[in-house]
Motif scaffolding. Structure first.
Motif, PDB file in Angstrom:
ATOM      1  N   UNK B 279       0.834  -1.206   0.000  1.00  0.00           N
ATOM      2  CA  UNK B 279       0.000   0.000   0.000  1.00  0.00           C
ATOM      3  C   UNK B 279       0.872   1.261   0.000  1.00  0.00           C
ATOM      4  N   UNK B 280       0.251   2.379  -0.335  1.00  0.00           N
ATOM      5  CA  UNK B 280       0.960   3.662  -0.308  1.00  0.00           C
ATOM      6  C   UNK B 280       1.439   3.989   1.092  1.00  0.00           C
ATOM      7  N   UNK B 281       0.712   3.539   2.080  1.00  0.00           N
ATOM      8  CA  UNK B 281       1.082   3.787   3.474  1.00  0.00           C
ATOM      9  C   UNK B 281       2.493   3.258   3.765  1.00  0.00           C
ATOM     10  N   UNK B 282       2.719   1.986   3.412  1.00  0.00           N
ATOM     11  CA  UNK B 282       4.037   1.410   3.695  1.00  0.00           C
ATOM     12  C   UNK B 282       5.100   1.996   2.763  1.00  0.00           C
ATOM     13  N   UNK B 283       4.704   2.343   1.540  1.00  0.00           N
ATOM     14  CA  UNK B 283       5.676   2.931   0.607  1.00  0.00           C
ATOM     15  C   UNK B 283       6.164   4.278   1.124  1.00  0.00           C
ATOM     16  N   UNK B 284       5.241   5.059   1.702  1.00  0.00           N
ATOM     17  CA  UNK B 284       5.639   6.349   2.270  1.00  0.00           C
ATOM     18  C   UNK B 284       6.617   6.153   3.424  1.00  0.00           C
ATOM     19  N   UNK B 285       6.311   5.203   4.282  1.00  0.00           N
ATOM     20  CA  UNK B 285       7.183   4.993   5.445  1.00  0.00           C
ATOM     21  C   UNK B 285       8.552   4.461   5.006  1.00  0.00           C
ATOM     22  N   UNK B 286       8.546   3.647   3.968  1.00  0.00           N
ATOM     23  CA  UNK B 286       9.805   3.155   3.419  1.00  0.00           C
ATOM     24  C   UNK B 286      10.658   4.328   2.909  1.00  0.00           C
ATOM     25  N   UNK B 287       9.951   5.273   2.274  1.00  0.00           N
ATOM     26  CA  UNK B 287      10.642   6.460   1.759  1.00  0.00           C
ATOM     27  C   UNK B 287      11.318   7.228   2.909  1.00  0.00           C
ATOM     28  N   UNK B 288      10.564   7.430   3.996  1.00  0.00           N
ATOM     29  CA  UNK B 288      11.137   8.202   5.119  1.00  0.00           C
ATOM     30  C   UNK B 288      12.282   7.437   5.783  1.00  0.00           C
ATOM     31  N   UNK B 289      12.158   6.124   5.829  1.00  0.00           N
ATOM     32  CA  UNK B 289      13.225   5.322   6.415  1.00  0.00           C
ATOM     33  C   UNK B 289      14.517   5.503   5.606  1.00  0.00           C
ATOM     34  N   UNK B 290      14.369   5.463   4.276  1.00  0.00           N
ATOM     35  CA  UNK B 290      15.556   5.629   3.424  1.00  0.00           C
ATOM     36  C   UNK B 290      16.111   7.052   3.509  1.00  0.00           C
ATOM     37  N   UNK B 291      15.191   8.033   3.575  1.00  0.00           N
ATOM     38  CA  UNK B 291      15.639   9.434   3.690  1.00  0.00           C
ATOM     39  C   UNK B 291      16.403   9.632   4.989  1.00  0.00           C
ATOM     40  N   UNK B 292      15.964   8.966   6.033  1.00  0.00           N
ATOM     41  CA  UNK B 292      16.657   9.088   7.318  1.00  0.00           C
ATOM     42  C   UNK B 292      18.037   8.435   7.232  1.00  0.00           C
ATOM     43  N   UNK B 293      18.089   7.285   6.580  1.00  0.00           N
ATOM     44  CA  UNK B 293      19.398   6.622   6.439  1.00  0.00           C
ATOM     45  C   UNK B 293      20.358   7.484   5.617  1.00  0.00           C
TER      46      UNK B 293
END
Lengths: 295, 579
Positions: B279-293
């Motif tokens: 879902x877009x929900x998990x895709x968004x969180x994945x994006x923020x996780x990568x941005x944080x890394x």
């Protein structure tokens, strides 16, 4: 002075000066933020002194239509509301100290219980409308005529006064009314001053009754007027951010920053009431110490 | 002593009674006065048939104004014009809080005209009149501009067969411009240009572009270090996870506290966004996780509030965002330094594959409905005024100003006058001159066309207006972006061969329950509290996949399926009603 005493005094003074600084700094910061350039404030450049000093925010607030009238309404509700509250709360506190009053415990409990249980907005709204207090100045002052908090404090203080004082007045032929206003109330001055200040501050700051029940612009309080002004500034800032206002006209407009408006409004509202404190200070200290020390 | 006490008690009692009586008298007097005031009005009702312009007072509960204004008579020229036209005095409630509305509903103290959110219609149903009998005589523009199907829809859905409510902002022929894509890769354009306009095809590309920008420009114009993104969490986890990728997938989220359903804008197919791993929900969180890394997230993000994050954007301390409304202030920051050709892409994100472009049609209206109180002494005059807000003349006036003064119609071409352009420069123009101040009261969708024509209702959407704007020095950046993409106008950047879609999703919301039953709400509350904490941990997690699996498992234990079952049932009902 011994060296040890001197050292103690120095440490003591340092600690308390630091403590005083912690108390005063937030007010000072609000002041310097209100007269500084909004962007400098946002960038965290304003810490000790104003940066880009200007009085535009104050000028805008003081130029608001009807601000003098609103100031007058707030001042009137503060003075009249506090005077009425004192008169009726002192009378109630006095009668509930009298054992001979039938049902005094119930009267007292019924008063105090309102401190703990609040019926909520809608019942309050319905009652005020039923009493036709909406759109009248009386809405600001009549509902607060009895303050349970004040009644508790004043009653407690009155009970600590020697009964001999009142009995001797009775022997001399004084009635209850005379005893209350000529003897008991003057003795209770510290607590009366304390509750007067508390009430005056809450009256001065009140705006919700105005918001919900008074639409007449001539009865607008200063607080609601400034709240509206803040809303306007915020909606303007929002519109600017969303591109609904030409950015050319927004850029550099110091008033668009809602934080600057908030600090200015804080200064305008706090300043008049803060003046009350120095005059009442000695009474307040005695009043709020009530009950804290026995014997 | 007892006797004296008794005497004083009696005096106080009498005083209290006297006061109470005075209040009651005052009450009666006031009522009488009101009646006195209303007397001419009652005559006016009769007189209205002979002289419809008899002056009357009307009260109006407004939907939120575009420029916050104190309640009471409104002083802007547009409202003065309307008052004069209808010979009325309009007392407008301009601060329509939920609490105030609850209070007036409880006391049956409605204004003559009510513009309320659709969610409140049920509480108000018994307090308002059926407007249909008034339509023939006083609502000709409504009949002309609003389709019979839409009127029937409101009768069936909101009034048990009567026209008790009529939706506002009804779209007649679709919007002039496509919906602004407010969630997407928004970056500082001049840095993007310096990087050679790298393509952003995936969220990973976006992270790379922002990281490269940060390498190229670690500090802003004032020497302050840049953050890649600055977030806030006081709005809850939804602001981080319900927008960008959900929309990239051509969907929206809907369904109570948890917004549990991800629903396709066109097909209306939906699924549980929490248990569906793609879902877009998990895709968004994945994006923020990568941005944080990648070290791009402002470390204050986990503790700061929205206002603080916006302050950072407003002072040019953040390079990028995926929500456009926070970035407008960054351009004002540069413009305050007289820098006009640099700044952020505030109108549209960088176009990317998979982005969903669409027109939002609302041919059943948007969030608000009009109604007339049963207690109104002048329902006919109220209807006349409501009709005005559905007429072309009325909508053109409340949006663009007064004809002849603010705009002219020359041979079918609508143009603003110099007066309008001069007034528009004032940042407070909505408040002072009334332009768009009452936009939320419009019966017709202001982003649309004048019915039966290809002229926009809001003349700012005219091609000629947009061309004039682009030529202004302060819009140099906007012009550059528009010409780089060879676009017609700033928010119509070509979507790389993708077609513009249409959606009716806005019509679904009023068909769904505004809240959940207690047993479902209890589960939803627990889920929201859990996710508010867990989402941060997930963004900061080293092993995103493992942590995500743990969260899904925990949500299942908490009863997410029960929440889904409830909303699935409601959605099925809503879809069958919509069709």
């Amino acid at each position: 002075m011994k060296k040890r005493d001197y050292t103690f005094q120095m440490i003591n003074a340092t600690i308390f000066l630091f403590f005083a600084f912690l108390c005063i700094y937030p007010f000072y910061y609000i002041f310097i933020a209100s007269v500084s350039d909004a962007q400098a404030v946002a960038m965290g450049e304003v810490l000790y002194f104003p940066v880009g000093f200007h009085l535009d925010n104050f000028k805008s607030v003081l130029k608001l239509d009807g601000i003098l009238m609103a100031f007058g309404i707030s001042a009137a509700r503060t003075i009249i509301g506090t005077a009425l509250m004192l008169f009726f709360s002192i009378m109630l506190a006095y009668v509930v100290t009298k054992n001979i009053l039938p049902g005094r415990k119930w009267i007292y409990r019924a008063t105090v219980i309102t401190l703990f249980f609040n019926a909520g907005l809608i019942p309050w709204f319905v009652i005020m409308k039923t009493l036709s207090l909406n759109n009248t100045f009386w809405l600001y002052v009549l509902p607060g005529m009895i303050s349970p908090f004040a009644v508790i404090l004043i009653k407690t203080y009155m009970e600590s006064i020697s009964t001999a004082l009142e009995e001797s007045a009775l022997v001399d032929g004084a009635g209850y009314f005379t005893i209350l206003w000529r003897i008991t109330a003057p003795v209770c001055l510290p607590v009366i001053a304390a509750v007067a200040v508390f009430n005056a501050v809450s009256q001065w700051n009140a705006w919700q009754d105005n918001f919900f029940l008074v639409s007449n612009p001539n009865l607008q309080t200063l607080q609601l007027m400034l709240y509206n002004y803040l809303q306007q500034a915020e909606s303007l800032a929002r519109a600017a951010m969303q591109g609904n206002i030409n950015l050319e006209n927004v850029a550099g407009n110091k008033q668009l920053d809602s934080f600057s408006i908030k600090t200015t409004i804080t200064m305008v509202t706090v300043f008049p009431i803060i003046l009350v404190y120095p005059f009442m200070q000695k009474f307040i200290v005695k009043g709020i110490m009530l009950g804290s020390v026995k014997g | 002593m007892k006797r004296r006490m008794g005497k004083w008690s009696t005096v106080i009692l009498i005083a209290a009674l006297a006061f109470n009586t005075a209040c009651a008298n005052n009450n009666r007097e006031q009522k009488n006065n009101n009646a006195g005031e209303q007397a001419p009005t009652n005559q006016g009702e009769t007189g209205a048939q002979e002289n419809p312009r008899e002056k009357v007072g009307l009260s109006f509960w407004a939907a939120e104004l575009w420029a916050s204004s104190p309640p009471g008579r409104q002083e802007d020229p547009i409202m003065k014009h309307i008052e004069e036209k209808f010979n009325i005095e309009l007392d407008m409630e301009t601060q329509p809080s939920d609490e105030k509305l609850a209070a007036i509903l409880a006391t049956n103290d409605l204004k003559d005209i009510m513009v309320i959110p659709k969610k409140n219609f049920d509480q108000m149903k018994s307090l308002v009149i059926d407007m249909e009998p008034l339509l023939e005589k006083y609502g000709q523009d409504i009949k002309k501009n609003i389709s019979p199907e839409t009127i029937s829809y409101y009768k069936e859905m909101f009034g048990d067969g009567q026209l008790k409510f009529l939706g506002s902002e009804i779209s007649t022929d679709g919007p002039v411009l496509p919906e602004t894509i407010w969630a997407g890769p928004y970056v500082r354009w001049d840095y993007y240009k310096e990087l050679g306009y790298p393509a952003i095809e995936t969220p990973d590309d976006y992270i790379k572009v922002v990281a490269d920008m940060k390498k190229l420009h670690p500090n802003n114009e004032d020497g302050k270090p840049y953050h890649g993104f600055s977030l806030w969490l006081d709005w809850g986890y939804g602001i981080l996870a319900d927008h960008w990728n959900v929309r990239r997938q051509g969907a929206e989220v809907i369904g109570g506290l948890t917004n549990i359903l991800q629903i396709d804008r066109e097909s209306f197919e939906y699924f549980n966004k929490y248990t569906n791993e793609n879902s877009g929900f998990w895709a968004d969180l994945d994006f923020w996780n990568k941005a944080n890394k990648a070290g791009l997230i402002d470390p204050d993000s986990w503790t700061q509030k929205y206002d603080q994050a916006v302050q950072k954007y407003n002072t040019g301390q953040v390079l990028a965002t995926y929500i456009n409304w926070v970035i407008g202030g960054s351009n004002s920051y540069l413009q305050s330094k007289k820098i006009y050709d640099k700044g952020w892409t505030a109108d549209n994100p960088i176009p990317m594959s998979g982005e969903n472009y669409y027109y939002n049609t609302a041919n059943k209206g948007q969030n608000f409905v009009y109604a007339i109180s049963k207690d109104s002494k002048n329902p006919e005059r109220a209807m006349e005024l409501i009709n005005y807000f559905y007429s072309v003349e009325g909508v053109l006036t409340i949006i663009n100003g007064i004809e002849g003064q603010d705009w002219v119609n020359e041979n079918g071409e609508y143009t603003y006058t110099d007066t309008y352009f001069e007034n528009e420069k004032d940042a407070e123009n909505a408040l002072k001159f009334g332009y768009r101040k009452y936009a939320n009261q419009s019966g017709l969708d202001i982003t649309g066309f004048i019915p039966g024509t290809k002229n926009p209702l809001d003349f700012r959407n005219n091609q000629s207006y947009m061309e004039i704007q682009l030529e202004k020095p302060e819009n140099a950046l906007k012009k550059e972006i528009t010409s780089y993409y060879n676009a017609e106008f700033p928010n119509k950047i070509p979507p790389k061969g993708q077609e513009y879609g249409k959606t009716r999703i806005a019509e679904l919301s009023p068909l769904l329950p505004p809240s959940e039953p207690d047993e479902i709400k209890l589960i939803s509350d627990r889920i929201v509290n859990y996710l508010n904490q867990e989402v941060i941990k997930l963004i900061l997690a080293d092993d995103f996949v493992a942590h995500k699996a743990k969260i899904i498992k925990e949500l299942e234990k908490m009863g997410i399926d029960k929440v889904y079952t409830f909303w699935d049932g409601e959605m099925q009902k809503a879809l069958s009603e919509l069709n």
